[in-house]
Design a protein around this motif. Sequence first.
Motif, PDB file in Angstrom:
ATOM      1  N   SER A 113      69.682  45.432  29.048  1.00 52.34           N
ATOM      2  CA  SER A 113      68.617  45.344  30.061  1.00 52.34           C
ATOM      3  C   SER A 113      67.272  44.923  29.445  1.00 52.34           C
ATOM      4  CB  SER A 113      68.511  46.654  30.842  1.00 52.34           C
ATOM      5  OG  SER A 113      68.321  47.730  29.969  1.00 52.34           O
ATOM      6  N   THR A 168      65.951  53.546  25.165  1.00 53.99           N
ATOM      7  CA  THR A 168      66.259  52.316  25.915  1.00 53.99           C
ATOM      8  C   THR A 168      65.181  52.054  26.965  1.00 53.99           C
ATOM      9  OG1 THR A 168      68.622  52.693  25.609  1.00 53.99           O
ATOM     10  CG2 THR A 168      68.004  51.130  27.312  1.00 53.99           C
ATOM     11  N   TYR A 205      67.019  57.543  33.915  1.00 49.67           N
ATOM     12  CA  TYR A 205      68.114  58.504  34.139  1.00 49.67           C
ATOM     13  C   TYR A 205      67.707  59.923  33.735  1.00 49.67           C
ATOM     14  CZ  TYR A 205      70.770  54.252  34.760  1.00 49.67           C
ATOM     15  OH  TYR A 205      71.215  53.035  35.236  1.00 49.67           O
TER      16      TYR A 205
HETATM   17  P1  FAD Z   1      70.409  50.508  30.453  1.00 56.06           P
HETATM   18  O1  FAD Z   1      69.268  51.358  30.785  1.00 56.06           O
HETATM   19  O2  FAD Z   1      70.198  49.292  29.673  1.00 56.06           O
HETATM   20  O3  FAD Z   1      71.503  51.353  29.692  1.00 56.06           O
HETATM   21  C1  FAD Z   1      71.853  52.644  30.182  1.00 56.06           C
HETATM   22  C2  FAD Z   1      72.067  53.604  29.053  1.00 56.06           C
HETATM   23  O4  FAD Z   1      73.261  53.321  28.367  1.00 56.06           O
HETATM   24  C3  FAD Z   1      70.959  53.592  28.036  1.00 56.06           C
HETATM   25  O5  FAD Z   1      70.641  54.881  27.644  1.00 56.06           O
HETATM   26  C4  FAD Z   1      71.577  52.853  26.875  1.00 56.06           C
HETATM   27  O6  FAD Z   1      71.012  53.248  25.669  1.00 56.06           O
HETATM   28  C5  FAD Z   1      73.001  53.259  26.981  1.00 56.06           C
HETATM   29  N1  FAD Z   1      73.866  52.271  26.422  1.00 56.06           N
HETATM   30  C6  FAD Z   1      74.056  51.004  26.856  1.00 56.06           C
HETATM   31  N2  FAD Z   1      74.955  50.383  26.078  1.00 56.06           N
HETATM   32  C7  FAD Z   1      75.336  51.291  25.167  1.00 56.06           C
HETATM   33  C8  FAD Z   1      76.232  51.269  24.095  1.00 56.06           C
HETATM   34  N3  FAD Z   1      76.943  50.180  23.819  1.00 56.06           N
HETATM   35  N4  FAD Z   1      76.395  52.380  23.350  1.00 56.06           N
HETATM   36  C9  FAD Z   1      75.677  53.500  23.620  1.00 56.06           C
HETATM   37  N5  FAD Z   1      74.810  53.584  24.638  1.00 56.06           N
HETATM   38  C10 FAD Z   1      74.638  52.495  25.367  1.00 56.06           C
HETATM   39  N6  FAD Z   1      74.047  48.469  39.486  1.00 56.06           N
HETATM   40  C11 FAD Z   1      74.418  47.301  40.075  1.00 56.06           C
HETATM   41  O7  FAD Z   1      75.498  46.760  39.764  1.00 56.06           O
HETATM   42  N7  FAD Z   1      73.615  46.687  41.003  1.00 56.06           N
HETATM   43  C12 FAD Z   1      72.426  47.214  41.381  1.00 56.06           C
HETATM   44  O8  FAD Z   1      71.736  46.646  42.230  1.00 56.06           O
HETATM   45  C13 FAD Z   1      72.002  48.450  40.778  1.00 56.06           C
HETATM   46  N8  FAD Z   1      70.805  48.998  41.093  1.00 56.06           N
HETATM   47  C14 FAD Z   1      70.410  50.165  40.469  1.00 56.06           C
HETATM   48  C15 FAD Z   1      69.145  50.692  40.770  1.00 56.06           C
HETATM   49  C16 FAD Z   1      68.719  51.876  40.165  1.00 56.06           C
HETATM   50  C17 FAD Z   1      67.354  52.419  40.500  1.00 56.06           C
HETATM   51  C18 FAD Z   1      69.580  52.559  39.266  1.00 56.06           C
HETATM   52  C19 FAD Z   1      69.160  53.859  38.647  1.00 56.06           C
HETATM   53  C20 FAD Z   1      70.824  52.031  38.937  1.00 56.06           C
HETATM   54  C21 FAD Z   1      71.254  50.825  39.532  1.00 56.06           C
HETATM   55  N9  FAD Z   1      72.494  50.237  39.217  1.00 56.06           N
HETATM   56  C22 FAD Z   1      72.864  49.055  39.820  1.00 56.06           C
HETATM   57  C23 FAD Z   1      73.404  50.897  38.259  1.00 56.06           C
HETATM   58  C24 FAD Z   1      73.238  50.356  36.839  1.00 56.06           C
HETATM   59  O9  FAD Z   1      73.587  48.998  36.806  1.00 56.06           O
HETATM   60  C25 FAD Z   1      74.167  51.157  35.933  1.00 56.06           C
HETATM   61  O10 FAD Z   1      73.732  52.476  35.803  1.00 56.06           O
HETATM   62  C26 FAD Z   1      74.429  50.528  34.577  1.00 56.06           C
HETATM   63  O11 FAD Z   1      75.557  51.167  33.982  1.00 56.06           O
HETATM   64  C27 FAD Z   1      73.287  50.630  33.598  1.00 56.06           C
HETATM   65  O12 FAD Z   1      72.328  49.685  33.844  1.00 56.06           O
HETATM   66  P2  FAD Z   1      70.839  49.933  33.231  1.00 56.06           P
HETATM   67  O13 FAD Z   1      70.042  48.724  33.409  1.00 56.06           O
HETATM   68  O14 FAD Z   1      70.302  51.176  33.758  1.00 56.06           O
HETATM   69  O15 FAD Z   1      71.257  50.102  31.724  1.00 56.06           O
END
Ligand code: FAD
Length: 304
Positions: free
Chosen positions: A134, A171, A155
């Motif tokens: 992200s 992150t 989160y």
């Molecule tokens: P990030 O914040 O980049 O990562 C989430 C966490 O996982 C971080 O702590 C990161 O450090 C950890 N992480 C990531 N990769 C690894 C790794 N390889 N090893 C260890 N830790 C890791 N989903 C959809 O498909 N469509 C949407 O429109 C959508 N809207 C959303 C809106 C909101 C407000 C929220 C809260 C969630 C939404 N989601 C949506 C869900 C989201 O796509 C998922 O939760 C996804 O799994 C993580 O995306 P992120 O951008 O939050 O990830």
Amino acid sequence: MTEVPPTSHDGPHAPRRPNISFEFFPPKTAEMEKNLWETINRLAPLAPNFVSVTYGAGGSTRERTHSTIARILRETALLPAAHLTCVGAARGEIDEIVDRYHEVGVRHIVALRGDPATGIGTAFVAHPDGYKTSPELVAGIKKRHPDIEISVAGYPEKHPEARDLDADIDTLKAKVDAGATRAITQVFFDNDLYFRYLDRVRGRGITIPVVPGIMPMHNFKQARNFVTRAGTSVPGWLAEKFEGLDDDGETRKLVAATVAAGQVQKLAKHGVDTFHFYTMNRADLVFAISHLLGIRPNGAKKAA
Ligand code: FAD
């Protein structure tokens, strides 16, 4: 934080009107589209700061998200925010989507990594030519269009993939450093979790607004399964409130409104002045909860 000024009816000591935003998902059928537009038309006069439209898992709603956003721009005075994920597309494709949004006037994107195409709980594998994280996506959008405002996910109970809350907040910090200016939280039901998270986020030097994501539970059973998979804990007291109501939609609705209204009112009492509502494309509960927050319709119809 963008704030809506008090209205002319407010006395000098009137509480400030909370800021609200609404999240919708793009409709699949003509019937669902009609329902979404009834919802939008009902909620628009509450003058939300923005309304966002989700992006289906794996990019499955790419066109529908775009057409919903474009219609909001054409037919209302609302400011739309388009959700976008890194899943299943090369950088070039994502960049094109962003350019198209910019062209039609979108200036706010909710930038996410997205869930693994193989389902929540499996390992995320980035597209070989895609944005891999992200923060990369946030930086990519900002580089192309510095005038696009970017919100990201936060989160309070940590993302299920994160090692621990500190790693998760690292992150978030990377997303902010890349240009994000607002975090919207995953749904939570225990306000203490939010306040503890906020303390940790502030302790890490992150100063952007962290807007609580509020989900009124229209259908408790269904919503519980969905939010649990996303890492949200459902307290026993909440499950108890819905006990015995599986076949009683009317009472469930009243209970759901009472629970969510109680949650936002307690947050507001502790100084929270901005709320993001996961509407599930339904207006009734969110309208009632906004009303209880002191928000009244003021006519946000687009001028003819
Ligand atoms: P990030 O914040 O980049 O990562 C989430 C966490 O996982 C971080 O702590 C990161 O450090 C950890 N992480 C990531 N990769 C690894 C790794 N390889 N090893 C260890 N830790 C890791 N989903 C959809 O498909 N469509 C949407 O429109 C959508 N809207 C959303 C809106 C909101 C407000 C929220 C809260 C969630 C939404 N989601 C949506 C869900 C989201 O796509 C998922 O939760 C996804 O799994 C993580 O995306 P992120 O951008 O939050 O990830």
